[in-house]
Design an enzyme around this catalytic site. Structure first.
Site, PDB file in Angstrom:
ATOM      1  N   LYS A 150       0.857  -1.201   0.000  1.00 25.85           N
ATOM      2  CA  LYS A 150       0.000   0.000   0.000  1.00 25.85           C
ATOM      3  C   LYS A 150       0.882   1.238   0.000  1.00 25.85           C
ATOM      4  O   LYS A 150       1.960   1.218   0.587  1.00 25.85           O
ATOM      5  CB  LYS A 150      -0.904   0.001   1.227  1.00 25.85           C
ATOM      6  CG  LYS A 150      -1.877  -1.170   1.301  1.00 25.85           C
ATOM      7  CD  LYS A 150      -3.036  -1.013   0.335  1.00 25.85           C
ATOM      8  CE  LYS A 150      -3.888  -2.280   0.280  1.00 25.85           C
ATOM      9  NZ  LYS A 150      -5.053  -2.197  -0.593  1.00 25.85           N
ATOM     10  N   LYS A 152      -2.121   1.421  -2.881  1.00 28.32           N
ATOM     11  CA  LYS A 152      -2.380   0.571  -4.055  1.00 28.32           C
ATOM     12  C   LYS A 152      -1.512   0.967  -5.235  1.00 28.32           C
ATOM     13  O   LYS A 152      -0.989   0.123  -5.946  1.00 28.32           O
ATOM     14  CB  LYS A 152      -3.826   0.780  -4.516  1.00 28.32           C
ATOM     15  CG  LYS A 152      -4.831  -0.207  -4.011  1.00 28.32           C
ATOM     16  CD  LYS A 152      -6.191   0.152  -4.621  1.00 28.32           C
ATOM     17  CE  LYS A 152      -7.361  -0.452  -3.873  1.00 28.32           C
ATOM     18  NZ  LYS A 152      -7.552  -1.870  -4.063  1.00 28.32           N
ATOM     19  N   LYS A 176       2.089  -9.025  -2.233  1.00 24.74           N
ATOM     20  CA  LYS A 176       1.580  -8.962  -3.602  1.00 24.74           C
ATOM     21  C   LYS A 176       1.353  -7.530  -4.044  1.00 24.74           C
ATOM     22  O   LYS A 176       1.169  -6.635  -3.221  1.00 24.74           O
ATOM     23  CB  LYS A 176       0.292  -9.777  -3.755  1.00 24.74           C
ATOM     24  CG  LYS A 176      -0.877  -9.255  -2.957  1.00 24.74           C
ATOM     25  CD  LYS A 176      -2.123 -10.096  -3.183  1.00 24.74           C
ATOM     26  CE  LYS A 176      -3.043  -9.554  -4.253  1.00 24.74           C
ATOM     27  NZ  LYS A 176      -3.639  -8.239  -3.982  1.00 24.74           N
ATOM     28  N   HIS A 266      -6.632 -12.929  -8.243  1.00 23.50           N
ATOM     29  CA  HIS A 266      -7.493 -11.925  -7.616  1.00 23.50           C
ATOM     30  C   HIS A 266      -8.841 -11.968  -8.329  1.00 23.50           C
ATOM     31  O   HIS A 266      -8.927 -12.374  -9.480  1.00 23.50           O
ATOM     32  CB  HIS A 266      -6.827 -10.547  -7.747  1.00 23.50           C
ATOM     33  CG  HIS A 266      -7.338  -9.539  -6.778  1.00 23.50           C
ATOM     34  ND1 HIS A 266      -8.560  -8.937  -6.926  1.00 23.50           N
ATOM     35  CD2 HIS A 266      -6.797  -9.019  -5.644  1.00 23.50           C
ATOM     36  CE1 HIS A 266      -8.751  -8.082  -5.915  1.00 23.50           C
ATOM     37  NE2 HIS A 266      -7.689  -8.111  -5.118  1.00 23.50           N
ATOM     38  N   LYS A 307     -13.565  -5.962   5.025  1.00 24.65           N
ATOM     39  CA  LYS A 307     -14.267  -4.771   4.543  1.00 24.65           C
ATOM     40  C   LYS A 307     -15.215  -5.047   3.372  1.00 24.65           C
ATOM     41  O   LYS A 307     -16.026  -4.202   3.029  1.00 24.65           O
ATOM     42  CB  LYS A 307     -13.236  -3.707   4.110  1.00 24.65           C
ATOM     43  CG  LYS A 307     -12.512  -4.009   2.791  1.00 24.65           C
ATOM     44  CD  LYS A 307     -11.522  -2.928   2.386  1.00 24.65           C
ATOM     45  CE  LYS A 307     -10.818  -3.286   1.088  1.00 24.65           C
ATOM     46  NZ  LYS A 307      -9.722  -2.401   0.743  1.00 24.65           N
ATOM     47  N   GLY A 336      -8.928  -8.215   2.346  1.00 25.13           N
ATOM     48  CA  GLY A 336      -9.864  -7.090   2.245  1.00 25.13           C
ATOM     49  C   GLY A 336     -10.275  -6.602   3.625  1.00 25.13           C
ATOM     50  O   GLY A 336     -11.171  -7.163   4.246  1.00 25.13           O
ATOM     51  N   GLY A 337      -9.567  -5.601   4.118  1.00 26.09           N
ATOM     52  CA  GLY A 337      -9.945  -5.012   5.404  1.00 26.09           C
ATOM     53  C   GLY A 337      -9.507  -5.820   6.613  1.00 26.09           C
ATOM     54  O   GLY A 337     -10.024  -5.604   7.711  1.00 26.09           O
TER      55      GLY A 337
HETATM   56  C1  3PG Z   1      -6.845  -6.837  -1.832  1.00 27.93           C
HETATM   57  O1  3PG Z   1      -6.120  -6.912  -2.826  1.00 27.93           O
HETATM   58  O2  3PG Z   1      -7.431  -7.809  -1.370  1.00 27.93           O
HETATM   59  C2  3PG Z   1      -7.059  -5.498  -1.171  1.00 27.93           C
HETATM   60  O3  3PG Z   1      -6.311  -4.524  -1.787  1.00 27.93           O
HETATM   61  C3  3PG Z   1      -6.845  -5.581   0.307  1.00 27.93           C
HETATM   62  O4  3PG Z   1      -6.420  -4.385   0.882  1.00 27.93           O
HETATM   63  P1  3PG Z   1      -6.675  -4.076   2.420  1.00 27.93           P
HETATM   64  O5  3PG Z   1      -6.110  -5.185   3.250  1.00 27.93           O
HETATM   65  O6  3PG Z   1      -5.990  -2.747   2.705  1.00 27.93           O
HETATM   66  O7  3PG Z   1      -8.147  -3.966   2.614  1.00 27.93           O
END
Ligand code: 3PG
Length: 407
Positions: A150, A152, A176, A266, A307, A336-337
């Protein structure tokens, strides 16, 4: 012979039919609605074609074998999928094609699919899968723990690689690219891969094994070239957004002999297909097709801990790991979150065969990336040992700081 797509109660041979379950919303009764799908996707159309003989119908017509409530089960004869070309695109054109646009149906959702052995055996599937990834990382039992660099987008290659080094130094097994980062001017793929490879080598010299998935999501005609570029620069893992690239783009990578590294998959854009409970394609179906196409690890969601809107995580996970005519099990990825405070809740549902990833949950740690990585590792160690995060945090500073921050 009367042409009738209804064959309610007939038991289909799973070796001879592709069997799909659809959820249907329609003013038509469910049997008629099911018949509309079966005729549209096999031998029929809106009227009786004079060219449709009994013989053609008997051989190639789909069958509605169950119609109950809002669910219909339809079997498509294996022969409808024969031939040397077609592949997953053709499978989708049949089982998930025109039917979504039929105006007689208000909504249709492809909930489940089962495929005959003869069809699945045309696909080598994952080369590495769960066991292969564990072997590469020499991590036989515990969950894999990763991060997504991050922000992104925006970090230049040098800072990007420094992030990966810090994450590895904190103990993470995986990192990743994010799903939107590919080859932008501010972080070109070639230099990014080369710098990340250097830090992964350095970590290995320091006796820590880690892999990083490089995102090569691109047009079909460029994807093998992008893979070559990444591999020439030392990539240990590649990544694609399977729904934007297409299943066949993933398959092209998986089946190319030169691509000898695991493929991280993904699912960006899946919400457009999976989120509406009355229309679209379920995540378990996407999981089945990603496994056939050769993904080694696939995002399936966070079991309510993160999230993103959740949908069928357990079933999607099962589709990746259950017996599927000899295809290797795929590593389920939860992302994700996530942050250390939700790892326990997540692992209660996911079990140990999971790759847990935190982007913000590492990069947002008040003491930096290395501390954030340590906190994630400590949270996983605690859950793995059956100790609560709060208890483990008493003598694990990084975890304590993360819990203070996010809980
Ligand atoms: C992913 O690729 O799954 C997301 O970018 C996760 O990002 P985050 O952990 O900051 O929510």
């Amino acid at each position: 012979m009367t042409i009738d797509y209804l064959a309610l109660g007939e038991v289909l041979d799973p070796d001879e039919y592709v069997i799909c379950v659809y959820r249907v919303k329609s003013d038509l009764d469910i049997r008629t609605a099911g018949s509309r799908i079966a005729e549209e996707e096999s031998t029929g159309t809106w009227t009786h074609p004079t060219t449709l003989s009994d013989d053609i119908f008997r051989r190639y017509g789909a069958k509605v074998v169950e119609a109950d409530g809002d669910l219909v089960t339809i079997g498509y004869p294996l022969v409808d999928f024969s031939g040397d070309i077609g592949g997953i695109p053709q499978i989708l054109s049949i089982v998930a094609g025109n039917l979504f646009g039929l105006s007689s149906l208000k909504g249709v959702r492809l909930e489940d699919i089962s495929l005959p052995r003869d069809l699945v055996e045309r696909y080598p599937g994952p080369r590495f899968g769960i066991q292969g990834l564990r072997d590469v990382l020499k991590r036989p039992e515990m969950p894999l723990v990763g991060t997504i660099v991050k922000p992104k987008i925006g970090l230049p290659p040098k800072e990007f690689a420094e992030y990966v080094y810090e994450a590895g130094s904190g103990g993470l097994t995986n990192s990743k690219d994010d799903e939107t980062l590919v080859d932008q001017d501010f972080c070109p793929l070639e230099e990014r891969v080369s710098r990340v490879s250097e830090v992964l080598d350095l970590l290995e010299e320091e006796e820590h094994l880690m892999i990083h998935a490089h995102n090569i999501t691109t047009s079909a005609h460029e994807i093998l070239e992008a893979a070559d570029l990444a591999l020439e620069n030392g990539a240990r893992q590649l990544m694609v957004d399977v729904l934007t690239v297409g299943f066949s783009g993933l398959q092209a990578l998986a089946e190319d002999p030169s691509v000898d590294v695991p493929l991280h998959v993904h699912r960006a854009m899946h919400g457009a297909l999976t989120r509406d409970p009355e229309h679209g394609i379920s995540m378990p179906v996407i999981a089945v097709l990603s496994r056939m196409a050769g993904g080694d690890a696939l995002h399936v969601g966070t079991y309510g801990a993160g999230k993103m809107h959740g949908e069928n995580e357990l079933l999607s996970r099962d589709k990746l790991v259950e017996d599927m005519h000899g295809l290797k099990p795929v590593m389920p990825v939860s992302s994700g979150g996530l942050h250390p405070g939700v790892v326990h809740q997540l692992m209660e549902k996911s079990g140990n065969d999971v790759q847990i990833q935190a982007g913000g949950g590492v990069a947002g740690h008040p003491d930096g990336i290395r501390a954030g990585a340590r906190a994630m590792i400590q949270a996983v160690e605690a859950a793995y040992s059956g100790i609560s995060a709060e208890e483990y945090a008493v003598d694990h500073l990084e975890l304590r700081r993360a819990l203070e921050m996010w809980m």
